[in-house]
Scaffold this active site. Structure first.
Site, short mmCIF file in Angstrom:
data_model
loop_
_atom_site.label_atom_id
_atom_site.label_comp_id
_atom_site.label_asym_id
_atom_site.label_seq_id
_atom_site.Cartn_x
_atom_site.Cartn_y
_atom_site.Cartn_z
N HIS A 72 28.41 9.68 17.14
CA HIS A 72 27.37 9.04 17.95
C HIS A 72 26.94 7.73 17.29
CE1 HIS A 72 25.70 12.55 20.57
NE2 HIS A 72 27.02 12.57 20.50
N TYR A 199 15.16 11.59 22.16
CA TYR A 199 13.91 12.06 21.56
C TYR A 199 12.77 11.52 22.43
CZ TYR A 199 16.42 13.03 17.15
OH TYR A 199 17.26 13.51 16.17
N PRO A 291 12.33 19.05 11.62
CA PRO A 291 13.67 18.72 12.11
C PRO A 291 13.78 17.39 12.86
CG PRO A 291 12.66 20.41 13.48
CD PRO A 291 11.72 20.18 12.34
N LYS A 295 17.29 15.77 9.14
CA LYS A 295 17.60 15.51 7.74
C LYS A 295 17.84 16.76 6.90
CE LYS A 295 17.66 11.12 7.79
NZ LYS A 295 18.98 10.81 8.32
N TYR A 383 17.98 6.93 9.98
CA TYR A 383 18.62 7.99 10.75
C TYR A 383 20.07 8.19 10.34
CZ TYR A 383 19.29 11.16 14.68
OH TYR A 383 19.54 12.28 15.44
C1 PHB Z 1 19.99 19.83 17.02
O1 PHB Z 1 20.94 19.50 17.74
O2 PHB Z 1 19.78 21.03 16.75
C2 PHB Z 1 19.10 18.78 16.49
C3 PHB Z 1 19.44 17.46 16.65
C4 PHB Z 1 18.60 16.48 16.17
C5 PHB Z 1 17.43 16.82 15.53
C6 PHB Z 1 17.10 18.15 15.34
C7 PHB Z 1 17.93 19.14 15.83
O3 PHB Z 1 16.60 15.85 15.08
#
Ligand code: PHB
Ligand code: APR
Length: 388
Positions: A72, A199, A291, A295, A383
């Site tokens: 990505h 997000y 989460p 990280k 990120y």
């Molecule tokens: C996930 O796909 O479980 C996931 C992806 C990004 C995040 C947290 C969890 O920031």
């Protein structure tokens, strides 16, 4: 029994460390409390930084990830339903790899199985004499008590494991923040709503659209800490996601039955130092991040990078400098990831005490990130993962 490195915990940190050591000709034993099936059924994170990808390659565990993982180059941020893209590739020249922790764990376990590792269902693991030059670990396997002597103990046993707890309280310090909400996650065999992650900050709370593959989606919604899973039938989760991800995303959400659904609390936690004598903590045993920045797994890999370097340097040259510097090197990177995860969590969630002013601050900051290349670059740089 004797080994060079006794590794407690067969999560990503313990498995990766064992495999890297094996490739370098250093012997280890991994002690895992659960069964292999149990460990591989746990649904966890899914975004790997480039440095984590490189470490897996170095361990010889990268083949399936290279084939099935999804690179990505960006992700989207949404503010009350309006999305914009953070172009990680364009801003930093780097990307991330979407590949489930579950898959990564399977790949590492396949490799370790070739040398009868880990020892699964090792009960009552206890650490002894870690502050001396002859530490050992005891455990019970098939009803027999086993003593494992070693040069070093790697505490890779997660937040609840015995390693951190074996360090005397006056030899360490805890830094902690508990957030007043959790994430409800849903996994479903439906195509993702977008080719990248989204997000979303919405006035009803945070939402995240993620994925595991082109046919498997992972979504999250922020929920209050007292929410019960029974109150969230699949349809309610899909309805809420449609609202929080916004009108431009909602029509692309494919609904389907959940194959996993769970609620996890959010916490920032760091234990310092990450070393006590010959015990070295790595991963969730030493620190937890919320989460939001993806990280957790990457920090576990980064600790393993520093610890692997320190241990191999010791066996090759006899130098203790790397071992002595481990905690400081690992923590420098840990704290920067803690900061990013805390900041991103604060920006994207609805807090019970967010007033009208606080909400305006979030919206203004998101608007700034949308229009400022410098702002977006700072997000992207964190990120994709800071350099070692
Ligand atoms: C996930 O796909 O479980 C996931 C992806 C990004 C995040 C947290 C969890 O920031
Ligand atoms: N004895 C042996 N093993 C234990 C014990 C014990 N007493 N207690 C816990 N363990 C094992 C757990 O069963 C688990 O398999 O230690 C392992 C720790 O693994 P994780 O919790 O996955 O932690 P870590 O390897 O540091 O991975 C980092 O990143 O995505 C995040 O939190 C997520 O799991 C992830 C973490």
């Amino acid at each position: 029994m004797r080994t060079q490195v006794a590794i407690i915990g067969g999560g990503p940190a313990g498995l990766l460390l064992s495999q890297l050591l094996h490739v370098a000709g250093i012997d280890s034993v991994v002690l895992e409390r659960q069964s292999r099936d149990y460990v591989e059924a746990r649904i966890r994170a899914g975004v790997l930084e480039q440095v984590t990808v490189d470490l897996l390659e170095q361990a010889g565990a990268g083949a399936r990830m290279r084939r099935d993982g999804l690179p990505h180059g960006g992700f989207a941020l949404a503010s009350d339903g309006e999305t914009f893209r953070i172009d990680m590739q364009g801003l930093t020249g780097k990307s991330v790899m979407v590949y489930g922790q579950t898959e990564l764990t399977k790949d590492l376990n396949d490799l370790l199985a070739q040398r009868d590792q880990p020892v699964f269902e090792a009960r009552d693991v206890a650490l002894h004499d870690v502050a001396t030059d002859s530490p050992y670990v005891t455990y019970i396997k098939d009803g027999q008590t086993v003593r494992l002597d070693c040069d070093f103990v790697a505490g890779c046993d997660g937040y609840h494991g015995p390693s951190r707890k074996s360090i005397p309280a006056d030899a360490g310090q805890v830094f902690e923040r508990v957030y007043p909400f959790g994430w409800l996650g849903i996994l479903a065999d439906v195509p993702p709503c977008d080719h990248e992650l989204i997000y979303s900050n919405h006035e009803r709370g945070f939402a995240l659209a993620s994925m595991r593959s082109a046919t498997r989606s992972r979504y999250y919604v922020q929920v209050a800490l007292d929410e019960k899973l029974e109150d969230w039938p699949d349809e309610r989760v899909w309805d809420e996601l449609a609202i929080r991800l916004g009108p431009s995303v909602a029509p692309h959400i494919t609904r389907g039955p959940s194959i996993e659904k769970s609620i996890a609390p959010l916490r920032s936690f760091v234990f310092e130092p990450m070393r006590h004598g010959r015990l070295f903590l790595a991963g969730d045993a030493a620190h937890i991040v919320p989460p939001t920045g993806a990280k957790g797994l990457n920090l576990a890999a980064s600790d393993v990078h520093y610890l692997f370097d320190a241990i191999t340097t010791f066996y090759r040259s006899g130098s203790q400098a790397g071992l002595e510097g481990y905690s400081a090197s690992a923590l420098a990177r840990v704290w920067k990831a803690e900061r990013f995860s805390w900041w991103f969590t604060s920006l994207m969630h609805r807090f019970p005490d967010t007033d009208a002013f606080g909400r305006k601050m979030q919206i203004a900051e998101l608007d700034y990130l949308r229009h400022s290349k410098a702002g977006a670059a700072a997000v992207a740089e964190n990120y994709v993962g800071l350099p070692f």
